[in-house]
Enzyme design. Sequence first.
Site, short mmCIF file in Angstrom:
data_model
loop_
_atom_site.label_atom_id
_atom_site.label_comp_id
_atom_site.label_asym_id
_atom_site.label_seq_id
_atom_site.Cartn_x
_atom_site.Cartn_y
_atom_site.Cartn_z
N ASP A 1 1.66 -6.47 -4.82
CA ASP A 1 0.87 -6.31 -3.29
C ASP A 1 1.64 -7.72 -2.69
OD1 ASP A 1 -2.40 -5.96 -2.88
OD2 ASP A 1 -1.43 -7.56 -1.71
N THR B 1 -0.19 -22.30 19.73
CA THR B 1 -1.49 -22.07 20.13
C THR B 1 -2.03 -20.88 19.48
OG1 THR B 1 -2.75 -21.18 21.81
CG2 THR B 1 -0.60 -20.34 21.81
N GLN B 2 -3.47 -21.28 19.28
CA GLN B 2 -4.33 -20.41 18.34
C GLN B 2 -4.36 -19.17 19.00
OE1 GLN B 2 -8.22 -22.37 18.10
NE2 GLN B 2 -7.43 -23.92 16.53
N CYS B 3 -4.14 -19.10 20.34
CA CYS B 3 -4.22 -17.76 21.19
C CYS B 3 -3.14 -16.92 20.67
CB CYS B 3 -4.00 -17.99 22.69
SG CYS B 3 -5.02 -18.98 23.46
N SER C 1 0.22 -9.93 -0.87
CA SER C 1 -0.27 -11.42 -0.95
C SER C 1 0.14 -12.04 -2.16
CB SER C 1 -1.97 -11.03 -1.52
OG SER C 1 -2.42 -9.86 -0.87
N THR D 1 0.93 -1.18 -0.05
CA THR D 1 -0.18 0.09 0.12
C THR D 1 0.72 1.22 -0.03
OG1 THR D 1 -1.83 -1.20 1.19
CG2 THR D 1 -1.83 1.39 1.37
N THR E 1 1.75 -4.86 4.08
CA THR E 1 1.54 -5.11 5.39
C THR E 1 0.81 -6.65 5.62
OG1 THR E 1 -0.74 -4.36 5.68
CG2 THR E 1 0.93 -2.94 6.57
N ASP E 2 0.06 -7.13 4.46
CA ASP E 2 -0.66 -8.35 4.61
C ASP E 2 0.31 -9.69 4.89
OD1 ASP E 2 -2.81 -7.14 4.20
OD2 ASP E 2 -3.13 -7.73 2.03
N1 ASP Z 1 -2.56 -5.48 0.17
C1 ASP Z 1 -1.54 -4.94 0.56
C2 ASP Z 1 -0.36 -5.51 0.84
O1 ASP Z 1 0.07 -6.41 1.75
C3 ASP Z 1 -2.00 -4.20 2.10
C4 ASP Z 1 -0.88 -3.32 2.68
O2 ASP Z 1 0.25 -3.06 2.09
O3 ASP Z 1 -1.28 -2.79 3.75
O4 ASP Z 1 0.54 -5.35 -0.32
#
Ligand code: ASP
Length: 347
Positions: free
Chosen positions: A52, A273-275, A54, A8, A84-85
Amino acid sequence: MLIYTGGTIGMIENPVTKALEPFDFSHLIDNVPKIKMLNYVIDNISFEPPIDSSDMSPAHWIDITRAIVSNYDAYDGFVVLHGTDTMAYTASALSFMMENMCKPVIITGSQLPIGEVRTDGEENLITAVQIAAAQTADGQPMVQEVAILFENYLWRGNRATKRSADNFNAFKSHNYPELAKIGLGINFHEEAMLRHTHGAIPVKACYSLDTSVMVIDLFPGISARTLRHQLATPGIKGVVLKTYGAGNAPTAEWFIDAIRDAVARGIVVLNVTQCVNGSVMRRYAAGDALVAAGVISGFDMTTEAALTKMMFLFGSGLPVDQVKKQLQVSLRGELTPTPASGRYIVV
Ligand code: ASP
């Protein structure tokens, strides 16, 4: 050195679809004129095209590692701009892929594109660059590990998790304190940071990751059919088993049998753990049954750290018993063994 991978922070809005799409590095840096006020020598490398996160993959982690290791001696520090993803996966992977690293690798990004009026990207980028250049009183790099800088905190990379899709403080390490708190100044917590005592040993890089791993997340109602099908995935070598609470799982015979069979076939099953906070420990019979079936403890590792550590250890060509041993010790500060840790080493 800045390594721009996408995310982003560098995206702009497509005028037709209105979707955010990655844009080139010059767009990004043109939007941060203040960076020149730092008076640092900053060079950059950019993914072509930026992505991105992802779409991030182990092949990209190898590219980033190569970029850092081949420029290691020429720069004081490295800033990786990243979506961030999957940032926590990248931070974890890079931490394992570079052994003996004594320089800062600071990963950052933003929730709003850098061209937007209220962007968090400008502040994150400038702070990340300042942290990458920071030194201790005796001239050593202040940060000697892979870390995530986001808004008010610097976290150990292999301890952090993305916790919010819209809060500016998007990351948190739930089991380890922050490495620095960012407010009016940058307040480093040196006692929390990794410090290398080995002197100037060259960085040992790993350029091979084995993706024959998977995550199985438990839920009430999981069926024998589903579990057996997952554990029968062709070629699978390692499973991160996300269990309840302090490492508990169903005690039903079909469940334990399926896990025991997988272990007997040489699959490494690692319990996390899932926690979001806390560690796998032997407190309940429901956890003991897993240990008896040959499951090993991931202690308080994040899923991101557990998965990438497995990719790294299998990628290094270690035999199964060594992979199991290494998974249960801290290689880069990614886990805190409990006092009873010795009881968990099952090889
Ligand atoms: N979809 C974006 C990514 O991870 C989200 C981000 O950057 O915050 O590339």
